[in-house]
Design an enzyme around this catalytic site. Structure first.
Site, mmCIF file in Angstrom:
data_model
loop_
_atom_site.group_PDB
_atom_site.id
_atom_site.type_symbol
_atom_site.label_atom_id
_atom_site.label_comp_id
_atom_site.label_asym_id
_atom_site.label_seq_id
_atom_site.Cartn_x
_atom_site.Cartn_y
_atom_site.Cartn_z
ATOM 1 N N ASN A 180 0.855 -1.184 0.000
ATOM 2 C CA ASN A 180 0.000 0.000 0.000
ATOM 3 C C ASN A 180 0.894 1.238 0.000
ATOM 4 O OD1 ASN A 180 0.867 0.388 2.662
ATOM 5 N ND2 ASN A 180 -0.987 -0.485 3.557
ATOM 6 N N ASP A 244 -6.366 -8.194 2.064
ATOM 7 C CA ASP A 244 -6.046 -9.617 1.964
ATOM 8 C C ASP A 244 -6.854 -10.284 0.859
ATOM 9 O OD1 ASP A 244 -4.329 -9.324 4.124
ATOM 10 O OD2 ASP A 244 -5.861 -9.857 5.585
ATOM 11 N N LYS A 277 -19.397 -6.697 3.984
ATOM 12 C CA LYS A 277 -19.836 -7.653 5.006
ATOM 13 C C LYS A 277 -18.941 -7.527 6.239
ATOM 14 C CE LYS A 277 -21.110 -11.021 1.441
ATOM 15 N NZ LYS A 277 -20.824 -12.380 0.907
#
EC number: 2.7.1.15
Length: 307
Positions: A180, A244, A277
């Site tokens: 990142n 991930d 979620k």
């Protein structure tokens, strides 16, 4: 090709809070959830759900036996997971109403990986295979050198970034980096996206880099190509497994020989579905869900003023 993930196996303690706790402050959590997690476990499940033939190597503590079953239930080979006498690795996660999180990790059993254990696992893998690592387990510098000797390709997600990792890990042996912006700046010493990638390619000219840029999208670069992809507009519930999920999906597609733009697109859809979620591993979608969702998610073009 088999993918071997030398990765962490955690139990996530997720506290739902009104705001992130400040120094000296005591707050009450609205809810506490327990999930299976760890970057290693999450990435293995993402790899398996994306269709890869993935083996997980790692250590679980006396309180983590169910993690092995969870991996197996999701299609991950667990032949090389061993139990220790100590406490399992775990994470304390704060999640605020916007879906953003912060995380404290305790290594526990993840830091009991030894050279002897790594040697025993790597006896079963060789040229043509690929190993994935993160910086949540012990012995990763040794594992990387051993893989290079055996001509096993190396992919790394160097998270969490640390001084020790920067000082000891043989990054020159890596074929594929997942980073990142924070990790990119630490590895390159640069600030702007194009400068980060230019610097990394200068240091490691035979490597490829996947640089995620949060709400701006993602950039892939190697010595011959640059590809970008935007994001999908979706309601964010929990960002814990977003990175991930992206890593696992991209790597599974990449290892299968799919064109990089397709890898970026599928990984981006998968990570978008994951943030819609709650939880980490339970939020990772299956490939059928990704294929179905591609047609109806609202795509936002890649826009990064620093690129």
């Amino acid at each position: 090709m088999s993918i071997l993930n030398f990765g962490s196996l955690n139990i996530d303690h997720v506290y739902h809070v009104d705001h992130f706790v400040r120094p000296g402050e005591t707050i009450s959590a609205e809810r506490l959830d327990y999930f299976s997690g760890g970057k290693g476990l999450n990435q293995s499940i993402a790899l398996a759900k994306a269709g890869a033939n993935v083996y997980h190597a790692g250590k679980i503590g006396v309180d983590g036996e169910n993690l092995k079953q969870i991996l197996s239930d999701n299609g991950v080979h667990t032949d090389y997971i061993e139990m220790t006498d100590g406490v399992n690795g775990h994470a304390l996660i704060q999640v605020v109403p916007s879906g953003q999180n912060n995380i404290i990790i305790y290594g526990g059993s993840n830091h009991e990986i030894t050279e002897e254990y790594a040697d025993r696992v790597l006896e079963h893998f060789g040229e043509g295979d690929l190993v994935l690592m993160q910086n949540e387990t012990s012995c990763i510098d040794y594992i990387a050198r051993k893989c290079a000797q055996k001509k096993i390709k190396i992919a790394i997600n160097p998270s969490p970034i640390s001084e020790k990792l920067l000082d000891t890990f043989p990054f020159e042996l890596v074929s594929l980096f997942f980073i990142n912006e924070i990790e990119g700046r630490e590895l390159s010493g640069k600030e702007k996206t194009d400068e980060i990638l230019d610097s990394l390619l200068e240091q490691y000219p035979d490597s490829a880099f996947v640089l995620t840029l949060g709400h701006n999208g993602v950039v892939y670069r190697d010595k011959n190509n640059t590809f970008t992809h935007g994001i999908y507009d979706i309601k964010v519930v929990d960002t814990t497994a977003a990175g991930d999920t992206f890593t696992g999906y991209f790597l599974a597609c990449y290892a299968a020989g799919e064109p990089v733009p397709d890898c970026l697109r599928k990984a981006s859809v998968a990570s978008s579905l994951a943030v819609s979620k709650p939880g980490a591993a339970p939020s990772i979608p299956r490939m059928e869900e990704v294929q179905e969702a591609k047609s109806h998610l609202k795509y936002v073009e890649f826009q990064n003023p620093l690129f």
